[in-house]
Motif scaffolding. Sequence first.
Motif, short mmCIF file in Angstrom:
data_model
loop_
_atom_site.label_atom_id
_atom_site.label_comp_id
_atom_site.label_asym_id
_atom_site.label_seq_id
_atom_site.Cartn_x
_atom_site.Cartn_y
_atom_site.Cartn_z
N GLY A 21 0.81 -1.22 0.00
CA GLY A 21 0.00 0.00 0.00
C GLY A 21 0.84 1.26 0.00
N CYS A 22 2.18 1.11 0.13
CA CYS A 22 3.07 2.28 0.05
C CYS A 22 3.54 2.45 -1.39
CB CYS A 22 4.31 2.09 0.92
SG CYS A 22 3.96 2.16 2.68
N ARG A 23 3.78 3.71 -1.75
CA ARG A 23 4.36 3.94 -3.08
C ARG A 23 5.88 3.96 -2.99
NH1 ARG A 23 2.14 9.42 -4.52
NH2 ARG A 23 2.40 9.58 -2.27
N VAL A 24 6.48 3.48 -4.08
CA VAL A 24 7.94 3.50 -4.18
C VAL A 24 8.31 4.04 -5.55
CG1 VAL A 24 8.31 1.52 -2.65
CG2 VAL A 24 7.91 1.13 -5.08
N ARG A 25 9.58 4.43 -5.71
CA ARG A 25 10.09 4.69 -7.05
C ARG A 25 11.01 3.55 -7.39
NH1 ARG A 25 9.95 9.85 -5.29
NH2 ARG A 25 8.43 11.11 -6.40
N ALA A 26 10.91 3.10 -8.64
CA ALA A 26 11.71 1.95 -9.01
C ALA A 26 12.17 2.09 -10.45
CB ALA A 26 10.87 0.68 -8.85
N PRO A 27 13.36 1.55 -10.75
CA PRO A 27 13.83 1.61 -12.13
C PRO A 27 12.97 0.68 -12.98
CG PRO A 27 15.28 0.23 -10.82
CD PRO A 27 14.28 0.81 -9.87
N PHE A 28 12.62 1.14 -14.15
CA PHE A 28 11.85 0.28 -15.04
C PHE A 28 12.37 0.53 -16.44
CE2 PHE A 28 8.43 -1.30 -17.55
CZ PHE A 28 8.13 -2.47 -16.88
N GLY A 29 13.04 -0.47 -17.00
CA GLY A 29 13.74 -0.23 -18.26
C GLY A 29 14.74 0.88 -17.99
N ARG A 30 14.68 1.93 -18.80
CA ARG A 30 15.63 3.03 -18.57
C ARG A 30 15.02 4.14 -17.74
NH1 ARG A 30 17.83 3.93 -24.43
NH2 ARG A 30 18.54 1.81 -24.87
N ARG A 31 13.72 3.98 -17.44
CA ARG A 31 13.08 5.07 -16.70
C ARG A 31 12.96 4.72 -15.23
NH1 ARG A 31 9.27 4.14 -20.89
NH2 ARG A 31 8.33 2.91 -19.26
N ARG A 32 12.45 5.68 -14.50
CA ARG A 32 12.12 5.42 -13.12
C ARG A 32 10.63 5.67 -12.99
NH1 ARG A 32 14.41 7.94 -7.91
NH2 ARG A 32 13.56 9.80 -8.88
N GLU A 33 9.92 4.73 -12.41
CA GLU A 33 8.47 4.87 -12.35
C GLU A 33 8.00 4.85 -10.91
OE1 GLU A 33 6.47 5.28 -14.88
OE2 GLU A 33 7.54 4.52 -16.65
N VAL A 34 6.77 5.37 -10.72
CA VAL A 34 6.14 5.26 -9.41
C VAL A 34 5.37 3.94 -9.38
CG1 VAL A 34 4.37 6.25 -7.91
CG2 VAL A 34 5.92 7.75 -9.18
N GLY A 35 5.53 3.20 -8.33
CA GLY A 35 4.80 1.94 -8.21
C GLY A 35 4.19 1.82 -6.82
N VAL A 36 3.30 0.86 -6.67
CA VAL A 36 2.70 0.61 -5.37
C VAL A 36 3.08 -0.80 -4.93
CG1 VAL A 36 0.52 0.31 -4.12
CG2 VAL A 36 0.78 2.20 -5.73
N VAL A 37 3.53 -0.94 -3.70
CA VAL A 37 3.84 -2.27 -3.18
C VAL A 37 2.53 -3.01 -2.97
CG1 VAL A 37 4.88 -3.55 -1.27
CG2 VAL A 37 5.86 -1.34 -1.98
#
Length: 723
Positions: A21-37
């Motif tokens: 339920g927390c948001r994180v930033r994570a590398p995705f391919g060459r970008r960095r995206e916002v994700g939710v655990v």
Amino acid sequence: MPLSREFDYLPPPDCSLPMPGCRVRAPFGRRREVGVVLAHADKSALASNRIRACTDVIDETPILSAAELRLIRFTSDYYHHPIGEVVAAALPALLRQGRALHPTVETIALSTSGESADIEALVRRAPKQAELIEFLIDAGSAGCEADRLTEELPNWRRTAKALFEKGYLERFYARAADFDERLGVAPVEPPTLNDHQQQALSTLRGSDRFDAFLLDGVTGSGKTEVYLARMHDMVRQHKQVLVLAPEIGLTPQLVARLRKRLGIEPAVLHSSLSDNERLAAWRAARSGAARLIVGTRSSIFTPLKNPGLIIVDEEHDHSFKQQEGLRYSARDLAIVRAKQLDVPVILGSATPTLEMLHHCHEGRYRHLSLPARAGGARPPAMRLVDLLRSPATDGLSEPLASAIERHLDAGGQALIFLNRRGFAPTLICGSCGHVAGCQRCDSRLTVHARSKALRCHHCGASRPLDEHCGECGSTVKPLGEGTERLEDALRARFPDRVIMRVDSDSTQRKGAIQEVLGQAKEGEADILVGTQMLSKGHHFPHLTLVGVVNADQGLFGTDFRSAERMAQSILQVAGRAGRESRPGEVLIQTAFAEHAFWQTLIAGGYQKVADEALAERKRTGWPPFTRLALIRASAHDRNDALEFLEVARRLAARNPANLLRVLGPVDAPMARKAGRYRAQLLLQSGERKALHAVLAQLRVALEENRISRKVRWSIDVDPIELF
Ligand code: ADP
Ligand code: ZN
Ligand code: ZN
């Protein structure tokens, strides 16, 4: 960007494990995206050296609780839709972008020298600047959020430039204001409920746990009063109530009524909020600062701190079903959510869907009925105008015209309903018979006389109206009628009356619809002419006559829901008539006065139409007796769409025929739309589990199939439109 599946990540180095339920930033391919655990896993299909780590944790504590994650997961599973998109639908835009739950917002205020500016002088030299200063004077020393300024004075930034240079304005970043539900006024006393209302209320009061109630009451029977009484119980116990209302049913009128009766400010979530306003309302629901949350479809995902009750007003309304992307039904999810939260849900309608009625017959939901209008108003008398005997000119028959005259003379107001905007639905050549069609769709162009244009109502294409045929050069003529033509006919017949047309063309300007409806309710218009927009939930105190023009559109519909829909739309608009002391009358123009549908509707009302339609669906095996899923595909090349669906058909056909019927692939009823060819495959089953198992397999297989790259495709579970 939302993604179709879940991805494994390690927590950021030297950081504790973020909770689900927390948001994180994570590398995705060459970008960095916002994700939710979504969950913690102790193993992964990926080799441990290939799992990347999140770069940072945005939320210290979860912004979505376990209960909300459960609803999100259910939605993804049930609609066979990427969970990333469900999470995206559940979060306000600012949170999706990674902004803080409590962001600071750009705020503008007057400086001390701005406060003493010479407004009088400015009004003459620079009226825009004066306007902005006056607006900020009203806002006071706390200033005004930039977003709100943009809403009220769209070009304020340009104006503000000069004022900043003069030192009249200040800009600062303040923590967004918190929602405060206190109104400081006592709630207004409710009317004494009548016996039916009282009975419904005491049944509702009998359950604090999950139970689904269908509040089935004719228009004006006092359903809203029953909801209000139950809401009052809840807010007194400091529990939250989530109210879902249809897109156009969520009127300031409804909100004002809630405010007045409950004595608190509701947090309102609808499509025209700014991002900051939406986030503020969402936060208030999540923190429990708002006990009353009112919104349209997407607010079904709003987090609730202390849920007590969910209400779906006008459950039959189609705007509860999203028709693109994540094709969910907020009405159905409301029931699922209530069950997950173990709280009651009330679904209200004067024309309940057959799905809900069926659940009641089967004993799964409880049927509460309010058979009579509240407060002494009588039900409107309904009668047909036979167009074969009394033909209509430009949509208006003589019996309808004289009824209008009679009602207006008696001090009433008339509403003439025609669910087709524009001047005429068809433009035809008088000599060669050529019909103006859309180049990108299999459809005719609608004549719009006011804007002198031909428009496609399916793709939005538009071109100037030409009086000469594109094929042979002869004069063309508009055929059939839309609201503009009907308005003209009414003006010709009633030159001294005030006539207002209400449709999406006449109300494009922001706020225009509220303005027009407000005037109409005050009785400023004698005759209202318009589309669906007029039929939903409105209370026009002076309205005594409703005329339904061209009611035959739905009589020969091919959809199995035609009869149900038609009865709903006619009874909803009919329900606007005679809501106060003066009795109402409803006239329906039809060229098929002998059609069985009319006999059933007029003699037996909605209940009879619904009973007959249910019996027929049982015989023919349509919902609610079976379940449907529609797979749609579109492509530039028709063969690609059909080939894709053929793959789907073969996969589905591996299942035993007694569990699953597969119909198609076939062209969509309008095969070409906006330049793409569309086709579809219908899956039908008596067993929900069997259908969903097939859909789950299909989705994976289709995603992996190469042909899926050439088409746009979707799965629509429980479709309400079969095209
Ligand atoms: P619905 O939601 O079923 O359309 P409403 O709750 O809006 O009905 O009620 C219709 C009208 O009747 C409203 O003006 C409402 O104030 C009034 N009304 C409802 N219940 C009562 C009652 N018990 N006594 C008097 N007036 C009532
Ligand atoms: Zn021609
Ligand atoms: Zn078109």
